[in-house]
Write a protein that holds these residues in place. Sequence first.
Motif, PDB file in Angstrom:
ATOM      1  N   ILE A 113       4.831   6.285   1.986  1.00 55.69           N
ATOM      2  CA  ILE A 113       4.291   7.392   2.211  1.00 55.69           C
ATOM      3  C   ILE A 113       5.111   8.498   1.657  1.00 55.69           C
ATOM      4  O   ILE A 113       6.332   8.701   1.984  1.00 55.69           O
TER       5      ILE A 113
ATOM      6  N   ASP B 285      -3.526   0.340  -3.490  1.00 53.07           N
ATOM      7  CA  ASP B 285      -2.938  -1.048  -3.346  1.00 53.07           C
ATOM      8  C   ASP B 285      -2.301  -1.404  -4.708  1.00 53.07           C
ATOM      9  O   ASP B 285      -2.986  -1.250  -5.580  1.00 53.07           O
TER      10      ASP B 285
ATOM     11  N   VAL C 174      -1.687   6.441  10.514  1.00 55.47           N
ATOM     12  CA  VAL C 174      -0.539   5.339   9.897  1.00 55.47           C
ATOM     13  C   VAL C 174      -0.763   4.088  10.571  1.00 55.47           C
ATOM     14  O   VAL C 174      -0.645   3.071   9.917  1.00 55.47           O
TER      15      VAL C 174
ATOM     16  N   ARG D  75       0.652  -1.130   0.150  1.00 54.25           N
ATOM     17  CA  ARG D  75      -0.017   0.128   0.024  1.00 54.25           C
ATOM     18  C   ARG D  75       0.787   1.143  -0.020  1.00 54.25           C
ATOM     19  O   ARG D  75       1.847   1.271   0.913  1.00 54.25           O
ATOM     20  N   VAL D  76       0.373   2.106  -0.790  1.00 54.24           N
ATOM     21  CA  VAL D  76       1.197   3.557  -0.673  1.00 54.24           C
ATOM     22  C   VAL D  76       0.170   4.606  -0.480  1.00 54.24           C
ATOM     23  O   VAL D  76      -0.818   4.383  -0.450  1.00 54.24           O
ATOM     24  N   MET D  77       0.844   5.789   0.041  1.00 56.49           N
ATOM     25  CA  MET D  77      -0.106   6.937   0.494  1.00 56.49           C
ATOM     26  C   MET D  77       0.614   8.266   0.042  1.00 56.49           C
ATOM     27  O   MET D  77       1.963   8.304   0.018  1.00 56.49           O
TER      28      MET D  77
ATOM     29  N   TYR E  61       9.623   4.879   4.041  1.00 52.94           N
ATOM     30  CA  TYR E  61       9.201   3.501   3.359  1.00 52.94           C
ATOM     31  C   TYR E  61       9.447   2.656   4.522  1.00 52.94           C
ATOM     32  O   TYR E  61      10.584   3.022   5.237  1.00 52.94           O
TER      33      TYR E  61
ATOM     34  N   GLN F 234      -1.904   1.627   7.793  1.00 56.87           N
ATOM     35  CA  GLN F 234      -1.114   0.611   7.435  1.00 56.87           C
ATOM     36  C   GLN F 234      -0.471   0.673   6.089  1.00 56.87           C
ATOM     37  O   GLN F 234      -0.314  -0.213   5.158  1.00 56.87           O
ATOM     38  N   PRO F 235       0.063   1.898   5.505  1.00 57.52           N
ATOM     39  CA  PRO F 235       0.749   2.026   4.196  1.00 57.52           C
ATOM     40  C   PRO F 235       2.282   1.546   4.381  1.00 57.52           C
ATOM     41  O   PRO F 235       2.618   1.132   5.499  1.00 57.52           O
ATOM     42  N   HIS F 236       2.895   1.172   3.340  1.00 54.74           N
ATOM     43  CA  HIS F 236       4.225   0.734   3.403  1.00 54.74           C
ATOM     44  C   HIS F 236       5.295   1.693   2.690  1.00 54.74           C
ATOM     45  O   HIS F 236       6.448   1.757   2.950  1.00 54.74           O
TER      46      HIS F 236
ATOM     47  N   ILE G 113      -4.676   6.738  -0.638  1.00 56.32           N
ATOM     48  CA  ILE G 113      -4.170   5.504  -0.723  1.00 56.32           C
ATOM     49  C   ILE G 113      -4.224   4.674  -1.735  1.00 56.32           C
ATOM     50  O   ILE G 113      -5.388   4.834  -2.560  1.00 56.32           O
TER      51      ILE G 113
END
Length: 418
Positions: free
Chosen positions: A67, A334, A59, A25-27, A114, A63-65, A332
């Motif tokens: 940001i 995925d 966060v 997941r990115v944000m 990250y 739960q992003p991986h 966000i």
Amino acid sequence: MKQWGLLLLFCFGYQLVTAQVTTVRVMTYNILNYRNSTNECNGNTNSASSKEVALDTIVRNMQPHIICFQEVGASANNATYLLNNALNTSSATNWTTTNYTNNSFSSLTNVIAYRSDIFGLISQDVITKDVGNNNLVRVVDVARFYYKDPLLNAQSDTVIFTVLSAHFKAGSGTSNSSQRNAMAGAIIDYIENDAVDANIMLMGDFNMYASSESGYQTLIAGNGFRFEDPINSSGSWNNNSSFAAIHTQSTRNGGSNSCFSGGGLDDRFDQILCSEDIIEGEDGMVYVPNTYFAVGNDGNHFNDPLNAGTNYSVSSTVLSALYSLSDHLPVIADFDIDLQGLNTAELEVPVLENPMRQPAQLADYYLRYGLTIYTLDGRKVFEKPEGEPATVQGLPTGLYIAHWSKDGRSTTTKLMLW
């Protein structure tokens, strides 16, 4: 379109393996003058410690991986504050950031954070000028990552991708939109001339009011590389209830705190765009449909503050954190990443000893290949252009990243040097 975003580990072999998938997941998040003091935004109206508590809540719940932060005050120390006070809290210990970058005049910068247990940073770059060599209003940060595949072995691959974080010029009017278009043009020019990956994401605060704006058209409708909108939502976003579910600004509607913009949710400023390869899943990474969200936007708060009436899109704790932290909402998305699932049978890479003993002459058969060698933390230590001989020598024994190129194609590998 670049087609070779793979990292081949330890030797140059060929392998066809069965695909497995993991989801990351990115944000992107504009955190509103974080540790940057202005007349309106100061310790009383925009407390850094309160923002850090709110960010920790967001966060931990989302739960992003990766940001991409915008509007971080121009100090290298501020990334450390984010890590220590908002990201690596409680049981979390694996967050890190790319190196600090800025120009000589901007009070605001980007920070790319990250999870180092999930991703490795290959290299980092920065875009500071437009195609006419004029200063951009703010720098655009570029980071190349590889996924730390738990199934890696001596002849398997992992996915590489490039992330760009940008904060375009704010404001209406021709002058501001022209500056946004200049930044968009610089991004496309960089990708077409300097990027080597097929998997590319652009995240940030675009400050654009409609997809018809020149800067947005430069990003999505060029003759060469072009980005795609994962949710395919072109149109006039500003103050248009048809796009209520994807608006990201503002979380508030006026009030006494002039640090925060008012007006309620009525603009789609914050976005994530992807390369065609990611949308179509051509290079081991693909957007997961229906995972793109403006966090906290339930679609029922057009021109209203985030917390007006009921909003069940997130918990009340997260909703309060979103309201207090910024006038923007985070976005966000995925992405599925193939684990050992990439067919490398068509790769053509030089046949040589690996580990490579120094001095190693790269001539004759190797003459047609270009080679750039990086340390694992992204420092370039050797470069050989295509068509020129060179000798690899004097480098410390260890593991390196080698980027090979030939006739417009490229591949990235790991190389052991003795």
